[in-house]
Design an enzyme around this catalytic site. Structure first.
Site, PDB file in Angstrom:
ATOM      1  N   ASP A  33     -11.446  -3.657   1.258  1.00 37.05           N
ATOM      2  CA  ASP A  33     -10.284  -3.409   2.218  1.00 37.05           C
ATOM      3  C   ASP A  33      -9.012  -3.422   1.616  1.00 37.05           C
ATOM      4  OD1 ASP A  33      -9.481  -2.784   4.755  1.00 37.05           O
ATOM      5  OD2 ASP A  33      -9.314  -4.879   5.447  1.00 37.05           O
ATOM      6  N   LEU A  34      -8.858  -3.055   0.365  1.00 37.50           N
ATOM      7  CA  LEU A  34      -7.884  -3.040  -0.357  1.00 37.50           C
ATOM      8  C   LEU A  34      -6.649  -2.048   0.447  1.00 37.50           C
ATOM      9  CD1 LEU A  34      -6.080  -4.297  -2.549  1.00 37.50           C
ATOM     10  CD2 LEU A  34      -6.765  -2.374  -4.051  1.00 37.50           C
TER      11      LEU A  34
END
Length: 208
Positions: A33-34
């Site tokens: 979930d960068l």
């Protein structure tokens, strides 16, 4: 609008992020979930930053979908074939946002956004400040639809980034999005909240 960033500051930040991903991946940890909201920047001279919120790390199983749609790799939208290349695609989306002022794709729903990541080619690339000549090719090495077309590891992406020519392309008609109609269109399609985050580097800092 969109003042404050330069290629020098973005380059430093990307190097820090790639080193953080390399550290995590070497230990078998994927972030998954960068995106800009999960990056804490504590200093800009020089740039120092931390990747936070590993809430999805180890939680996304084969067949299950999780993440932020605007930054999700094609395979992640299907919940399969996850690996370091998945985080690198998200890094590519983040880099695209930093450099152009917009995410690669815009959509009115999460489902449509994920479909675009899987099927649509990248839009025209217009940086909002002077950048090296090879930068677009480097981004394509992060944002290929299939994992086999991407840099396999963060260390590879970092090495390629460091090899980019130091000379910058500065023709605003070809490289700076704020001079083009494209930029106006992008700004009209983003939410007001997202647009407000683009004012300066300091707005990338996520508050705890």
């Amino acid at each position: 609008q969109n003042e404050g960033w330069s290629w020098s500051s973005v380059r430093q930040l990307l190097i820090v992020l790639l080193e953080a991903l390399a550290h995590a991946h070497a230990r078998g940890v994927l972030h998954l979930d960068l995106n800009p909201r999960n990056i804490l920047v504590s200093s800009f001279f020089p740039v120092t930053a931390k990747v936070v919120d590993f809430g999805l790390a180890g939680l996304v199983e084969e067949g299950r979908v999780g993440g932020t749609p605007a930054y999700m790799a094609p395979e992640q939208t299907l919940g399969r074939d996850l690996g370091p290349h998945t985080d690198l695609y998200s890094l590519g989306c983040t880099a695209w946002w930093l450099i152009t002022g917009a995410t690669p794709f815009e959509a009115s729903s999460s489902a449509r956004m994920m479909e675009l990541h899987r099927t649509e080619p990248l839009p025209a690339f217009y940086a909002r400040f002077p950048v090296p000549a090879g930068l677009e090719s480097w981004l394509q090495g992060l944002l290929a639809k299939h994992p086999s077309g991407r840099y396999p590891y963060a260390a590879d992406a970092k090495a390629a980034l460091l090899e980019l020519e130091s000379s910058l392309i500065s023709d605003p008609q070809k490289n700076v999005a704020s001079f083009l109609p494209f930029q106006t269109t992008v700004q009209q399609t983003r939410s007001e909240e997202h647009t407000s985050e683009l004012q300066s580097p300091c707005n990338l800092v996520c508050r705890l």
